[in-house]
Write an enzyme that holds these catalytic residues in place. Structure first.
Site, PDB file in Angstrom:
ATOM      1  CB  SER A   1       2.802   2.008   6.245  1.00 19.42           C
ATOM      2  OG  SER A   1       1.522   1.943   6.789  1.00 19.42           O
ATOM      3  N   GLY A   2       5.193  -0.225   6.122  1.00 16.91           N
ATOM      4  CA  GLY A   2       6.281  -0.722   5.287  1.00 16.91           C
ATOM      5  C   GLY A   2       7.563  -0.981   6.040  1.00 16.91           C
TER       6      GLY A   2
ATOM      7  CG  HIS B   1      -0.463   0.148   2.523  1.00 18.73           C
ATOM      8  ND1 HIS B   1      -0.169  -0.922   3.334  1.00 18.73           N
ATOM      9  CD2 HIS B   1      -0.173   1.248   3.243  1.00 18.73           C
ATOM     10  CE1 HIS B   1       0.269  -0.480   4.505  1.00 18.73           C
ATOM     11  NE2 HIS B   1       0.276   0.832   4.476  1.00 18.73           N
TER      12      HIS B   1
ATOM     13  N   GLY C   1       2.599   6.350   9.225  1.00 14.85           N
ATOM     14  CA  GLY C   1       3.943   6.711   8.818  1.00 14.85           C
ATOM     15  C   GLY C   1       4.955   5.609   9.042  1.00 14.85           C
TER      16      GLY C   1
ATOM     17  CG  ASP D   1       0.211  -4.157   2.856  1.00 12.73           C
ATOM     18  OD1 ASP D   1       0.574  -3.542   1.835  1.00 12.73           O
ATOM     19  OD2 ASP D   1      -0.046  -3.593   3.940  1.00 12.73           O
TER      20      ASP D   1
END
Length: 278
Positions: free
Chosen positions: A223-224, A80, A221, A127
């Site tokens: 994420s990933g 995402h 923030g 994801d």
């Protein structure tokens, strides 16, 4: 401006939200104002070089995600953080994301990223994605994180103490990411316990952690970014990618959910050009 994407579950009444596209508003370019001081929820401030694999990813000059270096030329992040975007600025070797003068800092601008072909934003399945840097990241304070071995496929890590790092927000009320890299230690939950909150959106491709009543964990923030475990040889291995949390908020006490890296070893070997250990 943050973007919160709420998902309706097939079974559970609870909601999850992907933690992406929080505006970084930091000074990598003229005209952007500095961030309001913030942090990952709980935990401590990282020292320069403590997380040599940590990446900061700016999306289309606006959104912000975390990531991790998995080879000298490829960064791992969440799907995402890639979906619908066109350009990514990947910063490595940083502690203060505002400080372009840090001696270990390297920046790559890429238009070459790939998300998992079966990524589903409604169920937040698969994801996972990669960003090809277009160059070689190396030098002091920068090195790839170790990926799980094939022998670890099927390992749940339930009950293990693990560590997550990032520049995400420190509270639900804070509007922007942190200038300083933060980290926090959390405990892996059994998937069944995580599913008691999120329902059947939780499957074998996800891994969850307890947030200690909402006082420790990830937020918008992050994420990933990488979730790592320290193994018996003293090396850290990335077992999760920050994926989503409750739409009730980062401080709601709900579990935080990650993409389980052991489920994607074949995909990573085929698409990122990495060699997976036996």
């Amino acid at each position: 401006m943050k973007v919160l994407i709420a998902c309706l579950f097939l079974v559970a009444a609870a909601q999850a939200t992907e933690w992406a596209k929080v505006r970084p508003v930091y000074k990598t370019r003229p005209g952007l104002r500095p961030v309001i001081p913030g942090k990952i929820i709980g935990g401590g401030v990282a020292t320069l070089g403590q997380f040599p694999y940590q990446a900061g990813v700016t999306i289309d000059f606006g959104g912000f995600c975390g990531g991790s270096l998995i080879s000298e030329s490829v960064a791992l992040t969440a799907a995402h953080c890639i979906d619908g975007a066109f350009i990514w600025e990947v910063v490595l070797g940083a502690q203060n994301i505002n400080d372009n003068s840090e001696p270990t800092r390297q920046t790559f601008v890429s238009q070459n990223a790939q998300l998992h072909e079966n990524y589903n934003p409604n169920t937040i399945n698969n994801d996972i994605g990669i960003i090809n840097l277009g160059g070689v990241a190396s030098g002091a304070g920068i090195s790839p994180v170790r990926l799980p071995s094939r022998s670890q496929v099927g390992t749940t890590f339930t009950g293990d103490r693990v560590r997550v790092s990032g520049w995400g927000r420190f509270s639900d009320s804070n509007p922007s990411i942190s200038p300083e890299l933060k980290f926090v230690d959390v405990t892996v939950l059994a998937n069944a316990d995580c599913a008691s909150y999120y329902g059947n959106i939780i499957n074998d491709s996800k891994i969850c952690v307890d947030t200690n009543g909402g006082t420790e964990g990830t937020c918008n923030g992050d994420s990933g970014g990488p979730l790592v475990v320290t193994e018996s040889d003293g090396e850290v291995t990335e077992i999760g990618i920050v994926s989503f949390g409750s739409s009730a908020g980062c401080e709601s006490g709900a579990p935080a959910a990650f993409t389980r890296v052991t489920e994607y070893l074949d995909w990573l070997e085929a698409n990122a050009g990495v060699t997976i250990r036996p």
